[in-house]
Design a protein around this motif. Structure first.
Motif, short mmCIF file in Angstrom:
data_model
loop_
_atom_site.label_atom_id
_atom_site.label_comp_id
_atom_site.label_asym_id
_atom_site.label_seq_id
_atom_site.Cartn_x
_atom_site.Cartn_y
_atom_site.Cartn_z
N HIS A 116 0.85 -1.20 0.00
CA HIS A 116 0.00 0.00 0.00
C HIS A 116 0.88 1.24 0.00
N LEU A 117 0.49 2.22 -0.83
CA LEU A 117 1.27 3.46 -0.94
C LEU A 117 0.77 4.50 0.05
N SER A 118 1.71 5.14 0.74
CA SER A 118 1.34 6.19 1.66
C SER A 118 2.28 7.39 1.49
N THR A 119 2.24 8.31 2.42
CA THR A 119 2.78 9.64 2.17
C THR A 119 3.55 10.21 3.35
N ASP A 120 4.46 11.10 3.05
CA ASP A 120 5.17 11.88 4.08
C ASP A 120 4.22 12.80 4.85
N PHE A 121 3.04 13.08 4.26
CA PHE A 121 2.11 14.03 4.89
C PHE A 121 1.49 13.48 6.17
N ILE A 122 1.69 12.20 6.46
CA ILE A 122 1.18 11.67 7.74
C ILE A 122 2.00 12.20 8.91
N PHE A 123 3.17 12.80 8.62
CA PHE A 123 3.99 13.39 9.70
C PHE A 123 3.60 14.86 9.88
N ASP A 124 3.90 15.41 11.06
CA ASP A 124 3.51 16.80 11.32
C ASP A 124 4.48 17.81 10.71
N GLY A 125 5.64 17.35 10.24
CA GLY A 125 6.57 18.25 9.55
C GLY A 125 7.39 19.12 10.48
N LYS A 126 7.46 18.72 11.77
CA LYS A 126 8.26 19.52 12.70
C LYS A 126 9.71 19.07 12.75
N VAL A 258 7.72 32.94 -1.16
CA VAL A 258 6.72 33.32 -0.14
C VAL A 258 6.77 32.27 0.97
N ASP A 259 6.24 32.63 2.14
CA ASP A 259 6.19 31.57 3.16
C ASP A 259 4.81 30.90 3.13
N THR A 260 4.72 29.78 3.84
CA THR A 260 3.49 28.97 3.79
C THR A 260 2.29 29.76 4.25
N ALA A 261 2.46 30.58 5.29
CA ALA A 261 1.33 31.35 5.82
C ALA A 261 0.81 32.32 4.76
N THR A 262 1.71 32.92 3.99
CA THR A 262 1.31 33.88 2.96
C THR A 262 0.58 33.17 1.82
N LEU A 263 1.07 32.00 1.45
CA LEU A 263 0.48 31.29 0.30
C LEU A 263 -0.95 30.83 0.60
N ALA A 264 -1.20 30.48 1.87
CA ALA A 264 -2.56 30.09 2.32
C ALA A 264 -3.21 29.07 1.40
N GLN A 265 -2.58 27.93 1.21
CA GLN A 265 -3.18 26.85 0.41
C GLN A 265 -4.38 26.28 1.19
N PRO A 266 -5.40 25.77 0.48
CA PRO A 266 -6.59 25.25 1.19
C PRO A 266 -6.24 24.19 2.24
N ALA A 267 -5.35 23.23 1.88
CA ALA A 267 -4.96 22.19 2.84
C ALA A 267 -3.64 22.57 3.49
N GLN A 268 -3.57 22.39 4.79
CA GLN A 268 -2.28 22.63 5.48
C GLN A 268 -1.25 21.61 5.04
N ARG A 269 -0.02 22.04 4.89
CA ARG A 269 1.08 21.13 4.55
C ARG A 269 2.06 21.04 5.72
N PRO A 270 2.65 19.87 5.94
CA PRO A 270 3.74 19.80 6.92
C PRO A 270 4.94 20.57 6.38
N LEU A 271 5.65 21.30 7.25
CA LEU A 271 6.74 22.14 6.73
C LEU A 271 7.94 21.32 6.31
#
Ligand SMILES: NC(=O)c1ccc[n+]([C@@H]2O[C@H](COP(=O)([O-])OP(=O)(O)OC[C@H]3O[C@@H](n4cnc5c(N)ncnc54)[C@H](OP(=O)(O)O)[C@@H]3O)[C@@H](O)[C@H]2O)c1
Length: 305
Positions: A116-126, A258-271
């Motif tokens: 099964h394929l999964s993603t780095d996005f399961i981590f909080d990115g800290k 730009v930084d993530t806060a400025t870009l304001a994408q609909p879904a939050q991304r781990p940094l």
């Protein structure tokens, strides 16, 4: 003895590369499946069955018909922002459909394996880059949560299972339905479009061929458990865009950091994600290309080589 391998989402970026990768393996016969008609240019050397994995009855029928030894589940709703606006659709494909596969596979008598394929996005990115032993919580988006829950389903399935997590996949495929970061960067810069690009999100971008190779190695070596399979070069998305601009000699001044806060994408991304590849290197012999080598491979493919 030839093993039967069934690939879901075979029209997708990874799915296509997997079909082509396994065409070179005489010990495997391939059943490629995807929603809708086959979009691969090469139609020989494997079987194709249309299969919508959200349809439990159809999944059961195809799994019973072929009794595969291995299923590689690449099908997913991968549009992270789309998952945010269509959470039910996301849950149906990324969570419920995985259970459909598990239920069907559990009825087989040949002890099948689910990859099964999964993603780095399961981590909080800290604290990336991450190892397989790091704790994947809390996911920051509907997409991330769906993949996190699907991992739990797979682990609890009672099947022989392998979870392959990956990061920001790029490449060229036949009759593409979706683009990917490298092609988006290249195409927009080539058209002279200015782009806002985040400078505080870090990844280890993955050439689709490398991901397919990692999946193939896990399959051939009968590896179970969790594996991190990505590119080896850790960089910010901004650096990625600069490297794309440099490689194709495009105008870097179109890239606005730009930084993530400025870009304001609909879904939050781990940094900060990205993967440490020691386990895959040691246990599977995984050896990915550098990012620049990956761009050269993409360039060759775009030029029809
Ligand atoms: N791409 C990335 O950057 C990335 C990063 C981390 C993890 N991953 C994971 O890696 C896996 C493969 O990703 P990918 O980039 O190859 O995805 P992709 O290019 O979006 O491919 C997914 C494929 O699944 C097909 N599909 C959609 N709904 C389906 C359904 N109901 N039943 C069967 N097939 C269906 C899609 O068909 P259509 O083409 O017709 O829509 C598409 O061909 C996914 O599990 C994803 O979560 C990807």
């Amino acid at each position: 003895m030839t093993k039967k391998i069934l690939i879901t989402g075979s029209n997708g970026l990874l799915g296509q590369k997997l079909v082509y990768r396994f065409l070179n393996e005489p010990d495997f016969s391939i059943i490629a499946t995807s929603k809708g008609a086959n979009r691969l240019k090469v139609e020989k050397g494997y079987m194709f069955e249309p299969l919508d994995i959200t349809d439990a009855a159809a999944v059961s029928a195809i799994i019973t018909k072929y009794a595969p030894d291995i299923v590689i589940n690449t099908a997913a709703m991968t549009d992270v922002d789309g998952c945010e606006s269509k959470p039910d659709e996301c849950h149906k494909l990324n969570v419920e459909a995985v259970q459909n596969l598990i239920n069907a596979l559990k009825k087989l008598k040949n002890n099948p394996q689910l990859i099964h394929l999964s993603t780095d996005f399961i981590f909080d990115g800290k604290s990336g880059p991450y190892r397989e032993t790091d704790i994947p919580y809390p996911p920051k988006s509907i997409y991330a949560e769906s993949k996190f829950v699907s991992e739990k389903e797979v682990k609890a399935s009672g099947l022989r299972w392998t979870i392959i997590r990956t990061v920001l996949v790029y490449g060229v495929v036949d009759n593409m339905s979706r683009s990917n970061i490298v092609l988006v960067a290249k195409n927009n810069l080539a058209k002279g479009r200015q782009m806002n690009v985040v400078d505080d999100q870090y990844r280890t971008p993955t050439l689709a061929e490398d991901l397919a190779e990692g999946c193939a190695l896990a399959t051939i070596k009968d590896a179970t458990g969790i594996y991190h399979i990505s590119g080896k070069d850790f960089m910010s998305i901004l650096e990625l865009f600069y490297k794309v601009a440099d490689f194709w000699k495009l105008d870097k001044s179109l890239i606005k950091p730009v930084d993530t806060a400025t870009l304001a994408q609909p879904a939050q991304r781990p940094l900060k994600t990205g993967f440490i590849l020691d386990k895959a290197r040691q246990e599977l012999g995984y050896n990915p290309h550098s990012f620049t080598e990956g761009l050269q491979i993409v360039d060759n493919q775009l030029n029809g080589e």
